[in-house]
Design an enzyme around this catalytic site. Structure first.
Site, PDB file in Angstrom:
ATOM      1  N   LYS A 206       4.133  35.986  14.640  1.00 41.13           N
ATOM      2  CA  LYS A 206       2.680  35.826  14.654  1.00 41.13           C
ATOM      3  C   LYS A 206       2.054  36.272  15.971  1.00 41.13           C
ATOM      4  O   LYS A 206       2.722  36.435  16.994  1.00 41.13           O
ATOM      5  CB  LYS A 206       2.300  34.386  14.290  1.00 41.13           C
ATOM      6  CG  LYS A 206       2.410  34.175  12.776  1.00 41.13           C
ATOM      7  CD  LYS A 206       1.885  32.856  12.304  1.00 41.13           C
ATOM      8  CE  LYS A 206       1.997  32.790  10.762  1.00 41.13           C
ATOM      9  NZ  LYS A 206       1.682  31.440  10.253  1.00 41.13           N
ATOM     10  N   ARG A 240       9.610  28.694   8.530  1.00 35.59           N
ATOM     11  CA  ARG A 240       9.313  29.805   7.616  1.00 35.59           C
ATOM     12  C   ARG A 240       9.407  31.091   8.424  1.00 35.59           C
ATOM     13  O   ARG A 240       8.618  31.292   9.356  1.00 35.59           O
ATOM     14  CB  ARG A 240       7.911  29.604   7.030  1.00 35.59           C
ATOM     15  CG  ARG A 240       7.471  30.678   6.042  1.00 35.59           C
ATOM     16  CD  ARG A 240       6.054  30.384   5.535  1.00 35.59           C
ATOM     17  NE  ARG A 240       5.589  31.394   4.611  1.00 35.59           N
ATOM     18  CZ  ARG A 240       5.038  32.548   4.988  1.00 35.59           C
ATOM     19  NH1 ARG A 240       4.899  32.833   6.268  1.00 35.59           N
ATOM     20  NH2 ARG A 240       4.632  33.425   4.089  1.00 35.59           N
TER      21      ARG A 240
END
Ligand code: 7PM
Length: 265
Positions: A206, A240
């Site tokens: 991210k 995740r």
């Protein structure tokens, strides 16, 4: 606890960090099977990009993308999670064998989703997001991001319990990157135990890693591993991730250095 690994399987043509590699259901199923071999406990199949600025996908298109993949993986014995905000996609994925629901809107986007989840018996990931994917990164503001995310997750858990979903089925997720600045993301990551349990953390590749280091999206594995270990250290039940084999290795070495952790279960 040693977190379990959720492997990310995007079946979108525009996925930001693994750019539409899975053009056919067969390719996607193969990629899912490889992630299971590499150590994923569940494969999260998503057909609607929720990246910042992404546009909504029509339900028929989303179904066309995800259902053959869910069905193909489930038939081969793989535990599948469906990453969607749409009740109809949830229902059809469950019928195709999905064993978990993952909704970045925490069952708020589609008024029918709470009922679909309640009629099933699978775990449900409730993620916090400020705004919508279209607008969420336009100057998000919080007075106290940790308290506000905690309060949101508590409220969604309460709504789910009121709808008949057993609390034991509910997984909390602060939604790293979803309507948060770097400082908001760091405040959440530094206060994971304040968010309740069980927790799922999705920080793989991210933008916060890029903001901290300058690394572009294709060079964020080291930062992703650091965040997975950080989440593990602070009690996450799930991570995740895109890079399943690398994360599994990092967690295995970390776990060996923490012999008092309960064995994975
Ligand atoms: C840009 C930002 C592109 C974020 C893609 C993403 C999560 C999720 C996603 C998460 C849960 C990605 C994400 N992130 N579901 N779906 N938690 N529960 O990295 O953090 O795939 S989309």
């Amino acid at each position: 606890m040693i977190p379990k690994i959720m492997g990310i399987l995007n079946v979108t043509p525009d996925s930001f960090s693994d750019g539409g590699r899975h053009r056919s259901p067969t390719d996607a199923i193969d990629a899912g099977l490889r992630m299971v071999e590499a150590g994923a406990a569940i494969i999260d199949v998503g057909g609607e990009s929720t990246r910042p600025g992404a546009r909504a996908v029509p339900v028929d298109e989303e179904l066309r993308r995800v259902i053959p993949v869910v069905e193909g993986l489930a038939r081969r014995g793989v535990c599948v999670s469906i990453d969607t905000r749409k009740a109809r996609v949830m229902a059809e994925a469950l019928a195709a064998g999905a064993m978990m629901l993952n909704d970045v809107s925490a069952l708020t986007h589609d008024p029918d989703s709470l009922g679909v989840a309640a009629a099933s018996d699978v775990p449900v990931v409730l993620m916090h997001m400020r705004g919508t994917p279209e607008t969420m990164q336009e100057a998000p503001a919080y007075a106290d991001v940790v308290a506000e995310v905690r309060a949101f997750l508590d409220a969604r858990v309460a709504a789910c319990v009121a709808a008949g979903i057993a609390e034991a089925r509910l997984i909390r997720d602060p939604g790293i990157g979803f309507g948060k600045t770097l400082d908001h993301n760091l405040a959440l990551l530094c206060n994971l135990p304040a968010l309740g349990t069980p927790l799922l953390i999705g920080a793989s590749r991210k933008a916060l890693i890029g903001r901290l280091t300058g690394a572009d999206v294709h060079s964020r594995l080291p930062g992703s591993l650091a965040l997975a270990l950080h989440a593990a250290r602070h009690g996450a039940a799930w991570v995740r991730v895109h890079d399943v084999a690398e994360t599994a290795q990092a967690l295995a070495v970390w776990a060996a250095c923490n012999p008092d952790l309960p064995p994975p279960g």
